[in-house]
Enzyme design. Sequence first.
Site, short mmCIF file in Angstrom:
data_model
loop_
_atom_site.label_atom_id
_atom_site.label_comp_id
_atom_site.label_asym_id
_atom_site.label_seq_id
_atom_site.Cartn_x
_atom_site.Cartn_y
_atom_site.Cartn_z
N SER A 1 0.83 -1.19 0.00
CA SER A 1 0.00 0.00 0.00
C SER A 1 0.87 1.24 0.00
O SER A 1 2.01 1.23 0.46
CB SER A 1 -0.87 0.02 1.25
OG SER A 1 -0.02 0.13 2.38
N LYS A 2 0.29 2.29 -0.53
CA LYS A 2 0.97 3.57 -0.65
C LYS A 2 1.51 4.06 0.69
O LYS A 2 2.52 4.72 0.76
CB LYS A 2 -0.05 4.62 -1.12
CG LYS A 2 0.06 4.95 -2.57
CD LYS A 2 -0.70 6.22 -2.86
CE LYS A 2 -1.98 5.87 -3.60
NZ LYS A 2 -2.83 6.92 -3.99
N ARG A 3 0.77 3.74 1.75
CA ARG A 3 1.15 4.25 3.05
C ARG A 3 2.51 3.70 3.50
O ARG A 3 3.26 4.36 4.17
CB ARG A 3 0.07 3.87 4.07
CG ARG A 3 -0.49 5.04 4.81
CD ARG A 3 -1.82 4.76 5.51
NE ARG A 3 -2.21 3.37 5.61
CZ ARG A 3 -1.95 2.58 6.63
NH1 ARG A 3 -1.27 3.04 7.65
NH2 ARG A 3 -2.38 1.33 6.62
N LYS A 4 2.80 2.45 3.10
CA LYS A 4 4.03 1.83 3.60
C LYS A 4 5.13 1.69 2.54
O LYS A 4 6.28 1.48 2.87
CB LYS A 4 3.69 0.45 4.15
CG LYS A 4 2.62 0.56 5.22
CD LYS A 4 2.64 -0.56 6.21
CE LYS A 4 1.70 -0.26 7.35
NZ LYS A 4 0.87 -1.35 7.73
#
Length: 488
Positions: free
Chosen positions: A256-259
């Site tokens: 995911s973009k967050r990680k």
Amino acid sequence: MVEAAHVRTRIAPSPTGQAHVGTAYAALFNYAFARRAGGQFLIRIEDTDRDRFVAGAEEEIYATLKWLGLSWDEGPDVGGACGPYRQSERLAVYREHVDRLVSSGAAYPCFCTSERLESMRMAQRQTGRPPGYDGTCRGLNPADAARRVGAKEPHVVRLRVPKEEATVFQDLLRGEIRIENHTIDDQVLLKTDGFPTYHLAVVVDDRLMRITHILRGEEWISSVPKHVLLYRVFGWVVPVMCHLPLLRNADRSKVSKRKNPTSLAWYRDRGYLPEAMVNFLGLMGYSMSDGRERFSLEEFVASFDPTRICLGGPVFDLAKLGWLNGSVLRDLPQEVLARRLREAGQVPAGMTDALLAGVLPIVRERIQTLPEFAPMTEFLVSRPKPDAAALIPKKRDAAGTAAVLRALREAYGMLDAGRWTPDALAEASARVEVASGWKKGDLYMVARLAVTGKPVTPPILESMVLLGRDETLARLERAVATLLPPTR
Ligand code: GLU
């Protein structure tokens, strides 16, 4: 099981944002499978979700896949015999197919309003019943339903799922998967606006585009029973299904973009090399039969065997990508590396081709990505600003440091241009080392800081050779002057 003898694979990305690493991953595996079999690989753009459509996203998909070295035989941009390859341009095809299903009774129009469906869902939630369409319009008299459709009453078309049966299909990696049909919703196939849903469009298109093998992310497995039911009511053979393991963050959650950055362009724009990215994606859930970790796209294609895909969630590990990038970078022929650096705008302004060629051999071992090159070599084309405080090693003072630098300046100055070599410079440095009693590490660090302005650089003596005798001596003098401002 495969009807057409010829292997045809595809990816079917939706243009809903930045081109995703997962798209490249699926593209690589589909490309490799088709190429290895001497078949075709194609791109279809699934743009029927108009709310999520992002202008320019389609072009970014093409640009980033080309950057990776992939190519396709058919697609919206290259055409082909089974086009159009953009779903928004195929609405009449879906309409015609849905009409067929309604006529045969395999699908039915549903006139339930969104308010009615909402209150149905609420009641299901409150009573703890599983969500899903309650079948209100399933039993409508077909003639009445047809009349209402004719009168343009807003409606969707739903698949009539035979609830008492079970649906069975094979996944190339997982074997047989069986789903009880009562758990499958009467899926909407055509929306009120006349656009198909993913499920209808993907089945119709995979059939009409003669796709023989579907390799895609495992998040689509739960949709397959609906697709298999559709293949069945159309009377079509189901393509071979192979669901690839999801890419994961280090904590095993879905990538995911967050990680992790998930945009392909992000990697391209930060100077990662396409060869390294392809190699990295090729290691996701896959291993070569000889265990080799470094391979080219051609080598991957030549040996690709989907049954070697391993279902344990592959981790999208940026440290590994960095390592691969550094390793690819070191192996590139020098002219190619020089060209890549220029193309990427990562060569310091003013660096000539000759200087670039001279510095590459001593720098390439020390960088993992292209953007690390300029900061490390800038000193060759621009003089560092002398910084007295930074020059003085711990437990030394300005006068002592200046004395050592002056001694180096003198020792080096005795070498004429013809003897300006790393060996001669090393000898001269060794003499100063002995005479001054400084540790070699401190001595070289001071020389490095004086000449380059940085604590981390290519090997310092080789750097001095590239810089040239006069410039090196001038920089040493400037450093001495910085340490000892002239007394008035
Ligand atoms: N449009 C889907 C996606 O964005 C395609 C899934 C499939 O390959 O069937 O990934």
